[in-house]
Design a protein around this motif. Structure first.
Motif, short mmCIF file in Angstrom:
data_model
loop_
_atom_site.label_atom_id
_atom_site.label_comp_id
_atom_site.label_asym_id
_atom_site.label_seq_id
_atom_site.Cartn_x
_atom_site.Cartn_y
_atom_site.Cartn_z
N VAL A 75 36.53 39.24 41.33
CA VAL A 75 37.26 39.59 42.55
C VAL A 75 38.08 40.86 42.33
O VAL A 75 38.08 41.78 43.15
CB VAL A 75 38.18 38.43 42.98
CG1 VAL A 75 39.09 38.87 44.12
CG2 VAL A 75 37.35 37.24 43.42
N ALA A 76 38.78 40.93 41.20
CA ALA A 76 39.64 42.09 40.92
C ALA A 76 38.82 43.37 40.81
O ALA A 76 39.16 44.39 41.41
CB ALA A 76 40.44 41.86 39.65
N LEU A 77 37.72 43.33 40.06
CA LEU A 77 36.90 44.54 39.93
C LEU A 77 36.23 44.90 41.25
O LEU A 77 36.05 46.08 41.55
CB LEU A 77 35.83 44.33 38.85
CG LEU A 77 36.35 44.24 37.41
CD1 LEU A 77 35.20 44.05 36.43
CD2 LEU A 77 37.15 45.49 37.04
N GLY A 78 35.88 43.90 42.05
CA GLY A 78 35.32 44.18 43.37
C GLY A 78 36.31 44.95 44.24
O GLY A 78 35.93 45.89 44.95
N LEU A 79 37.59 44.57 44.18
CA LEU A 79 38.61 45.27 44.95
C LEU A 79 38.80 46.70 44.45
O LEU A 79 38.92 47.64 45.24
CB LEU A 79 39.94 44.51 44.86
CG LEU A 79 40.00 43.16 45.59
CD1 LEU A 79 41.24 42.39 45.18
CD2 LEU A 79 39.98 43.38 47.09
N VAL A 80 38.82 46.87 43.13
CA VAL A 80 39.02 48.21 42.56
C VAL A 80 37.84 49.11 42.88
O VAL A 80 38.01 50.25 43.32
CB VAL A 80 39.23 48.11 41.04
CG1 VAL A 80 39.24 49.50 40.41
CG2 VAL A 80 40.55 47.39 40.73
N VAL A 81 36.62 48.60 42.67
CA VAL A 81 35.43 49.41 42.92
C VAL A 81 35.30 49.73 44.41
O VAL A 81 34.93 50.84 44.79
CB VAL A 81 34.17 48.69 42.40
CG1 VAL A 81 32.91 49.43 42.82
CG2 VAL A 81 34.23 48.58 40.88
N GLY A 82 35.64 48.76 45.28
CA GLY A 82 35.58 49.01 46.71
C GLY A 82 36.52 50.12 47.13
O GLY A 82 36.17 50.97 47.96
N ARG A 112 46.08 38.81 31.27
CA ARG A 112 44.83 39.38 30.74
C ARG A 112 44.16 40.28 31.78
O ARG A 112 43.61 41.33 31.47
CB ARG A 112 43.89 38.26 30.31
CG ARG A 112 44.42 37.38 29.20
CD ARG A 112 43.41 36.34 28.79
NE ARG A 112 42.31 36.94 28.05
CZ ARG A 112 41.16 36.31 27.80
NH1 ARG A 112 40.97 35.09 28.25
NH2 ARG A 112 40.21 36.90 27.11
N LEU A 113 44.22 39.83 33.04
CA LEU A 113 43.64 40.64 34.10
C LEU A 113 44.40 41.96 34.26
O LEU A 113 43.81 43.01 34.48
CB LEU A 113 43.67 39.86 35.42
CG LEU A 113 43.02 40.52 36.62
CD1 LEU A 113 41.55 40.80 36.35
CD2 LEU A 113 43.16 39.64 37.85
N GLY A 114 45.74 41.89 34.12
CA GLY A 114 46.54 43.11 34.17
C GLY A 114 46.17 44.08 33.08
O GLY A 114 46.13 45.30 33.29
N ALA A 115 45.88 43.55 31.88
CA ALA A 115 45.46 44.41 30.77
C ALA A 115 44.15 45.10 31.08
O ALA A 115 43.96 46.30 30.79
CB ALA A 115 45.33 43.57 29.49
N LEU A 116 43.21 44.38 31.69
CA LEU A 116 41.93 44.97 32.06
C LEU A 116 42.12 46.09 33.07
O LEU A 116 41.56 47.19 32.91
CB LEU A 116 41.00 43.90 32.63
CG LEU A 116 39.69 44.40 33.23
CD1 LEU A 116 38.83 45.07 32.16
CD2 LEU A 116 38.93 43.26 33.89
N LEU A 117 42.92 45.84 34.09
CA LEU A 117 43.12 46.85 35.14
C LEU A 117 43.86 48.07 34.60
O LEU A 117 43.62 49.20 35.04
CB LEU A 117 43.89 46.24 36.31
CG LEU A 117 43.17 45.10 37.05
CD1 LEU A 117 44.07 44.52 38.11
CD2 LEU A 117 41.87 45.58 37.65
N ALA A 118 44.76 47.85 33.65
CA ALA A 118 45.56 48.96 33.11
C ALA A 118 44.76 49.84 32.16
O ALA A 118 45.08 51.02 31.99
CB ALA A 118 46.79 48.42 32.39
N THR A 119 43.70 49.30 31.57
CA THR A 119 42.97 50.06 30.55
C THR A 119 41.56 50.44 30.99
O THR A 119 40.82 51.05 30.22
CB THR A 119 42.87 49.25 29.25
OG1 THR A 119 42.21 47.99 29.52
CG2 THR A 119 44.25 48.98 28.68
#
Length: 304
Positions: A75-82, A112-119
């Motif tokens: 869901v998070a990557l879908g929002l970022v890529v969109g 952990r999700l915050g770490a993924l989005l930050a990096t």
């Protein structure tokens, strides 16, 4: 905690003892769950007295959000890529949705999700496009699903506004824009200024391959110059070197014919050179001159 929220959404005041029995926990745990829900900005009200307990503020309903680690990342990557693709209707929509998602996730997973989005990094820069009205997007999608017609007001590339009735087959995201596909043409969604559902229905089913329909429509849009070039190679070889939706590619004996339209010709020679294959310009004649001039410049530059 989510089970408690579901029970409270049933309405009325629920006694702490009854909630503890339903959840299979002690009353102290029920109170701790209720405090956690309050921390998530869910309006859980404490009712004192003999028949007191907990209830939700009137009119409030929130479906529980239960995601695995894989689902939360998807869901998070879908929002970022969109957002980066320019397809999120509002510029702040994905950011606010991400914030809400992270707020209701367990602390460890949210961290952990915050770490993924930050990096995370992406090879392509974000697209900057005209904002799309969410209500328009949903109205068109609803009409396509229910096979209904829509009256739209459309502003074309020459800034001419017209009102027309269309029968949408669906919406396709391409190159930072939403496109509305119909049986006879394609409309850019951000050029639609209003849309109203009509009672009339459509009996004809939508085409099975809407993306191909839209790409073909874009490739045949009548700009100022029609370009036709024969290129040695297969359809797959040439298609890989061209942007999607730019051209129609027709197989011949040992080559293919590439046809597309352009408002200007100055960028076309470099595009053809990028194919890295022998080609013959069929039309327009002016393009032959521009290709020759580019070739001469490349030779001069190579010779120093």
């Amino acid at each position: 905690m989510l089970a408690l929220l579901e029970l409270l959404q049933g309405g009325g005041t629920r006694r702490v003892g009854d909630l503890a029995e339903r959840l299979g926990v002690d009353e102290r745990t029920v109170r701790r769950y209720a405090e956690h829900l309050v921390e998530l900005d869910i309006p859980v009200r404490s009712v004192r007295g003999r028949y007191g307990g907990y209830r939700l503020a009137p009119g409030y309903r929130m479906p529980p959000l239960m995601l695995t680690d894989d689902e939360a990342v998807a869901v998070a990557l879908g929002l970022v890529v969109g957002r980066r693709a320019g397809l999120v209707p509002e510029s702040h929509a994905s950011e606010s949705a991400l914030a809400k998602l992270r707020r209701v996730l367990p602390t460890r997973l949210a961290d952990r999700l915050g770490a993924l989005l930050a990096t995370s990094s992406f090879t392509a820069p974000p697209r900057s496009t005209t904002a799309v009205d969410t209500d328009l997007l949903l109205t068109i999608a609803e009409a396509a699903r229910d096979r209904r017609t829509v009256e739209i007001t459309y502003v074309d590339r020459r800034s001419i506004s017209t009102t027309r009735t269309i029968a949408p087959d669906g919406v396709v995201g391409h190159a930072g824009h939403w496109y509305v596909a119909t049986h006879d043409r394609t409309f850019r969604l951000d050029r639609i200024t209003s849309a109203s559902l009509l009672a009339a229905t459509i009996s004809e089913p939508a085409p099975a391959d809407l993306p191909s329909t839209v790409l073909r429509s874009l490739a045949t849009a009548p700009w100022a110059h029609k370009i036709s070039v024969r290129v040695q190679g297969s359809v797959d070889d040439v298609q890989r070197k061209l942007p999607l939706g730019l051209a129609l590619i027709t197989p011949l004996d040992a080559e293919v014919r590439v046809e597309f339209w352009a408002e200007r010709l100055d960028w076309v020679p470099a595009l053809l050179a990028g194919l890295d294959r022998p080609f013959v310009v069929e039309e327009p004649l002016e393009l032959r001159r521009l290709v020759a001039e580019l070739g001469a410049r490349l030779v001069d530059w190579a010779d120093g």
